[in-house]
Design a protein around this motif. Structure first.
Motif, mmCIF file in Angstrom:
data_model
loop_
_atom_site.group_PDB
_atom_site.id
_atom_site.type_symbol
_atom_site.label_atom_id
_atom_site.label_comp_id
_atom_site.label_asym_id
_atom_site.label_seq_id
_atom_site.Cartn_x
_atom_site.Cartn_y
_atom_site.Cartn_z
ATOM 1 N N GLY A 1 0.218 -30.747 -38.685
ATOM 2 C CA GLY A 1 0.777 -29.407 -38.517
ATOM 3 C C GLY A 1 -0.106 -28.436 -37.751
ATOM 4 N N PRO A 2 -1.419 -28.363 -38.063
ATOM 5 C CA PRO A 2 -2.277 -27.402 -37.359
ATOM 6 C C PRO A 2 -2.342 -27.614 -35.848
ATOM 7 N N LEU A 3 -2.039 -28.808 -35.372
ATOM 8 C CA LEU A 3 -2.065 -29.069 -33.932
ATOM 9 C C LEU A 3 -0.892 -28.408 -33.209
ATOM 10 N N PHE A 4 0.079 -27.928 -33.974
ATOM 11 C CA PHE A 4 1.261 -27.299 -33.381
ATOM 12 C C PHE A 4 1.281 -25.784 -33.636
ATOM 13 N N LYS A 5 0.122 -25.240 -33.911
ATOM 14 C CA LYS A 5 0.015 -23.809 -34.175
ATOM 15 C C LYS A 5 0.599 -23.001 -33.016
ATOM 16 N N GLY A 6 1.484 -22.068 -33.356
ATOM 17 C CA GLY A 6 2.090 -21.216 -32.342
ATOM 18 C C GLY A 6 3.189 -21.870 -31.539
ATOM 19 N N LYS A 7 3.604 -23.097 -31.913
ATOM 20 C CA LYS A 7 4.638 -23.811 -31.165
ATOM 21 C C LYS A 7 5.906 -23.941 -32.002
#
Length: 529
Positions: free
Chosen positions: A348-354
């Protein structure tokens, strides 16, 4: 920076440092660098065996190395290892400082004997509960064999590198600049990929083992319970497992196991293994079962593994569990770990702001959507049915979130990408038949489980859903072969149920063994005939 209680605990741990270590920081003028410096100076103040200096020349800034003074032993963090990785930091300090590494002696010897130079980069996120095992395994290996170099990189801290290298799942490992693997891996699993020649020798060694009274295939909660109950009966017990701990290793929070108020999957799995090892159980890890046959001449069952090992036993308990179910649409396999994910906590954190989508409206899907909503720009939850299936309390929470959209009666038809990463998802409105497209960066699949029983097709009776058919005693269609846990037709796939079913299968197996004719009774029967 560290709370007083945590600092006191860390100081007590650092008393186990026996050799001097030096922390060398490579800093820039960013706020994160100041935060890192503060943490490192606090750590240094807790032990007279630790010194600190800045001015390091590492390419990634901010970062720091933990080095054993006067040696080439060291570990590098391009991260501020707090959260799930704080344990990794503590272990790195202790092990670089000379504290023993708790690997089995043969594993340590195999690591020492690796030939060549190995430069690992491990990309992680601080919220990933799967990442610490990889980090700790690689760090321990690098201390045993200094020709193994390891840098742990927080993807949230080095976003440009994550983007340029198309890293959309963690943990993600690179070896000498090339992709090596992703997902949870133990030291033994990493070692098996590095030392490929050891596989055949291990298979030959396993094949020479004497027959077991009961061989348990699978090392999850059901398998662990079966092993404990069998070993306590005093019979020869073996466990062969692809990965001890099973799917529990990928579970974040466990709050419904009776007598354990709250724990995490990896911790629970460690406790299971420690309990099993308390008894005389032969654990054969990293061995995936491929075939089950009956040797009528020897009156034994034979389990053949993918490595070629053949294990023999008077009875067998199958507890191979289940895995995440895939949606099997175009694009899913092509973009797995490049936008298609199955663990919202890890990735999840890799998609922050997406913008992302969650497929599945059961408890897992709704929980995933809730968690992701606090990280990403927007979540679209897609449910095949006319209504969500999650618990009411979860649905209320979901619908209260402003950046979540729920689409029901929708069938995912395709996941699109640009050749490198996910760019969109298409779904069909099951009422109108219309096809819709959603532009997004990630798809989290949460549609339940599929039993790990394909290797038994044509051998044992399976249900239409691929589960092993069992009776009230856990016995399968083959006499002397039992099954337990998520791989079976027993309803409600829960840890506590799997443990109970494993114990029941063990007791049933023992009863079966007690009723087997001995060599003496067979001789008398033959004489009477």
């Amino acid at each position: 920076m560290l709370e007083a209680t945590l600092k006191k605990q860390l100081q007590a741990y650092l008393e186990k440092v026996v050799q001097p270590i030096e922390i060398v920081a490579s800093l820039d003028d960013s706020p994160k660098a100041r935060e890192m410096e503060e943490l490192l100076k606090e750590i240094t103040s807790l032990s007279d065996k630790i010194t600190y200096r800045d001015g390091g020349t590492a390419a990634r800034k901010p970062s720091f190395a933990i080095n054993r003074v006067g040696t080439d032993i060291g570990i590098e963090f391009a991260a501020i290892p707090l959260g799930h990785e704080f344990t990794s930091l503590v272990l790195a300090l202790l092990q670089v400082g000379g504290h023993p590494i708790k690997f089995d002696a043969p594993v340590i010897e195999q690591i020492k004997n690796l030939k060549g130079d190995f430069v690992f980069e491990a990309f992680i996120s601080l919220s990933c509960h799967n990442c610490p095992e990889v980090v700790q395994a690689l760090n321990s290996m690098s201390i045993i064999n200094p020709r193994i170099k390891v840098t742990t990189i927080d993807g949230g801290l080095f976003k440009d590198e994550v983007e340029s290298r198309q890293i959309l799942a963690v943990p993600m490992m690179f070896l000498n600049g090339e992709h090596f693997g992703q997902g949870r891996m133990s030291a033994e699993e990493i070692l098996a990929k590095l030392d490929t020649g050891a596989g055949a020798a291990k298979a030959a060694e396993l094949s020479q083992k004497d027959p077991f009274d009961v061989l348990i295939v699978g090392g999850g909660p059901a398998g662990a319970a079966a092993a404990i109950y069998s070993a306590r009966k005093g019979i020869r017990t073996g466990v062969v497992a692809d990965r001890f701990g099973g799917q529990v290793m990928d579970t974040l929070a466990i709050e419904n196991f009776v007598s354990v108020k709250e724990t995490e999957g990896p911790k629970f799995a460690v406790a299971l293994e420690e309990h099993v090892k308390h008894y005389e159980v032969d654990i054969m890890n990293l061995q995936r079962a491929a075939k089950l046959e009956r040797n009528e001449d020897a009156k034994l069952y034979e389990v053949t593994t993918e490595s070629g090992a053949v294990l023999k036993s008077k009875s067998v308990i199958i507890s191979t569990g289940a895995r995440w179910r895939e949606i099997n649409v175009p694009g899913e396999k092509e973009y797995k770990n490049h936008g298609v994910a199955y663990c919202p906590h890890c990735d999840g954190p890799l998609f922050k702001g997406k913008r992302v989508s969650v497929i599945g409206g059961g408890n897992s899907g709704v929980e995933a959507a809730i968690d992701l909503a606090g990280i990403v720009e927007h979540v679209t939850l897609i449910e095949y049915g006319a209504e969500l299936r999650a618990d009411a309390v979860l649905q209320r929470k979901l619908y209260s979130l402003k950046n979540v959209n729920v689409i029901k009666s929708a069938q995912t038809t395709e996941i699109h990408g640009d050749g490198k990463k996910v760019t969109a998802l298409s779904y069909k409105d099951r009422n109108s038949g219309e096809i819709h497209r959603i532009e997004l960066a990630g798809v989290f699949v949460q549609i339940g489980l599929v039993p790990n029983a394909e290797w038994l097709k044509g051998t044992i009776e399976l249900s239409p859903y691929g589960e092993i058919e069992v009776d009230v005693r856990g016995e399968t269609s083959l006499p002397g072969v039992f099954a337990a846990g998520d791989v079976t037709t027993v309803p409600f796939k829960q840890i506590v149920i799997a443990v109970g079913e494993g114990a029941k299968a063990s007791l049933a197996s023992f009863d079966y063994l007690m009723r087997l004719p001995t060599e003496e009774t067979e001789a008398l029967d033959a004489k009477a005939a």
